[in-house]
Design an enzyme around this catalytic site. Structure first.
Site, short mmCIF file in Angstrom:
data_model
loop_
_atom_site.label_atom_id
_atom_site.label_comp_id
_atom_site.label_asym_id
_atom_site.label_seq_id
_atom_site.Cartn_x
_atom_site.Cartn_y
_atom_site.Cartn_z
N TYR A 141 32.07 -61.84 -44.56
CA TYR A 141 30.87 -60.90 -44.76
C TYR A 141 29.30 -61.62 -43.88
O TYR A 141 28.50 -61.22 -43.71
CB TYR A 141 30.72 -60.24 -45.64
CG TYR A 141 32.02 -58.99 -45.77
CD1 TYR A 141 32.54 -59.49 -45.70
CD2 TYR A 141 30.75 -58.36 -46.51
CE1 TYR A 141 33.68 -57.83 -46.19
CE2 TYR A 141 32.08 -57.03 -46.97
CZ TYR A 141 32.87 -57.09 -46.57
OH TYR A 141 33.44 -55.62 -46.22
N LYS A 186 45.91 -64.61 -45.24
CA LYS A 186 46.04 -64.86 -43.88
C LYS A 186 47.12 -66.01 -43.59
O LYS A 186 46.49 -66.48 -42.27
CB LYS A 186 45.34 -64.16 -43.03
CG LYS A 186 46.24 -63.52 -41.77
CD LYS A 186 47.77 -63.16 -41.93
CE LYS A 186 47.90 -62.32 -40.66
NZ LYS A 186 49.07 -61.21 -40.78
N ASP A 219 48.57 -58.39 -44.87
CA ASP A 219 49.85 -58.31 -44.49
C ASP A 219 51.17 -56.80 -45.56
O ASP A 219 51.23 -55.73 -45.18
CB ASP A 219 50.34 -58.12 -42.75
CG ASP A 219 50.89 -59.03 -42.93
OD1 ASP A 219 51.04 -60.07 -43.79
OD2 ASP A 219 51.17 -59.69 -41.47
N ASP A 243 38.53 -56.33 -49.56
CA ASP A 243 37.51 -54.63 -49.49
C ASP A 243 38.33 -53.43 -49.05
O ASP A 243 38.55 -53.00 -49.59
CB ASP A 243 36.38 -54.77 -48.02
CG ASP A 243 35.72 -53.48 -47.85
OD1 ASP A 243 35.14 -53.23 -48.58
OD2 ASP A 243 35.62 -53.44 -46.76
N ASP A 247 40.35 -50.25 -51.55
CA ASP A 247 40.65 -48.74 -50.45
C ASP A 247 42.30 -48.08 -50.91
O ASP A 247 42.17 -47.01 -50.54
CB ASP A 247 40.10 -48.37 -49.29
CG ASP A 247 38.75 -48.09 -49.65
OD1 ASP A 247 37.34 -48.72 -50.21
OD2 ASP A 247 37.99 -47.67 -48.62
#
Ligand code: IPM
Ligand code: MG
Length: 353
Positions: A141, A186, A219, A243, A247
């Site tokens: 970001y 990751k 994942d 983020d 959601d």
């Protein structure tokens, strides 16, 4: 107590839900004998329209002198031209960076009466009570961005110190809860994730050996969040993974309209916002769900003002409203009657006792 709260309603349904949060805070002040002063300022698209700047200096000054900052939402189609150089979201990102609120706490709690609102089966949702601690002021970001005619780049950088402070905060939180921390990265692909994992393993071994540490690739975490959500206690992860995963996690509760967030740094000053966006399609219709905003106000009372009893009173009042069948459009089931933003707010205020 006396406190100054900066109110940044922003765009879309931001003003609707900020108004609800303010009414609830006013009711709390009356009931518990506090004095809350509110200072309303511009952020986001409306700030661009009125000043050309998504985070005007007056807003920064106000937030700097306030005890806590409450934000509604920013953004909308009017300002979403991808080629624009000034965008509403820049205001929010700059505010997070300016206040140095590096830890974004997003609790996910199931209201038993709302299990029907989730697309998941009720037996999967039983016992879900987790909190995502999202790193908020670093990573992709905030890395250097560039763009030329046929390529673009977003740099992802994390320092050891940035990882340490967020993992420490998450581990402390796990210690106050069920003692389990899941770190999501990751590391099979990204160098920043390998650093994240090394630092996390070392820190947890040296400082938090009593906390059970699980490590998941992002994942797989996205999948486990749906297949075994009740196993999670505290999840800590970097900015963009957090983020996306929050959601996703909101669907456990059935609606983005139920989830609050608190962004905290080293001081008690925090930034509080519902995790939902500006929902331009329903802006101004008076039907937005104010629960996420009101629950964010409860977090403000707890984390910035140290008013635990008042925070619990607000959280209980939301639960009571839901138990009593109060349903805004996003959580209404067939056959139930739907109420407006202001009716839901009044229902919650009534339940403060
Ligand atoms: C959030 C939002 C923001 C983010 C946007 C509006 C910049 O999606 O708070 O989750 O990506 O952090
Ligand atoms: Mg988001």
């Amino acid at each position: 107590m006396e406190a100054l709260i900066a109110l940044l309603p922003g765009d879309g349904i931001g003003p609707d839900v900020t108004n609800s949060a303010r009414e609830v805070l006013d009711a709390v002040a009356r009931k518990f004998d506090h004095k809350f002063h509110f200072d309303e300022q511009l952020i986001g698209g409306i700030a661009i329209d009125q000043t050309g700047d998504p985070l005007p200096a007056a807003t920064i000054d106000c937030c700097n002198s306030a005890d806590a900052v409450f934000l509604g939402a920013v953004g909308g189609p009017k300002w979403s031209d991808p080629n624009a150089t000034v965008r509403p979201e820049q205001g929010l990102l700059k505010l997070r960076a300016t206040l140095n609120v590096f830890a974004n706490l997003r609790p996910v709690k199931i209201y038993p009466e709302l299990v029907g609102a989730s697309p998941l089966r009720p037996e999967i949702l039983a016992g879900v009570d987790l909190i995502v601690v999202r790193e908020l002021t670093g990573g992709i970001y905030f890395g250097k961005k560039s763009r030329d005619a046929d390529s673009a780049s977003d740099l992802c950088v994390y320092t050891v110190a940035e990882i340490e402070r967020i993992v420490r905060m998450a581990a402390k939180l796990a210690g106050e809860r069920r003692g389990r921390l899941c770190s999501v990265d990751k590391a099979n692909v990204l160098e920043t994730s390998r650093l994240w994992r090394d630092v996390t393993n070392r820190l947890m071994r040296d400082e938090f050996s009593a906390i059970e540490l699980e490590t998941l690739l992002v994942d797989a975490a996205a999948m486990h969040l749906l297949s075994r959500p009740s196993d999670f206690d505290v999840i800590v992860t970097e900015n963009m993974f957090g983020d996306i995963l929050t959601d996703e996690a909101s669907m456990l509760t059935g609606s983005l309209g139920m989830l609050p967030s608190a962004s905290l740094g080293d001081s008690s000053k925090g930034l509080y916002e519902p995790i939902h966006g500006s929902a331009p399609d329903i802006a101004g219709l008076g039907i937005a769900n104010p629960c996420a905003a009101i629950a964010s106000a409860a977090l403000l009372l707890r984390h910035s003002l140290g008013l635990e009893r008042e925070a619990v009173a607000v959280e209980k009042a939301i639960e009571r409203a839901i138990t009593n069948g109060a349903r805004t459009a996003d959580i209404v089931a067939r056959g139930e009657s739907q109420i407006s933003t202001s009716e839901m707010t009044a229902e919650i205020i009534g339940g403060l006792g």
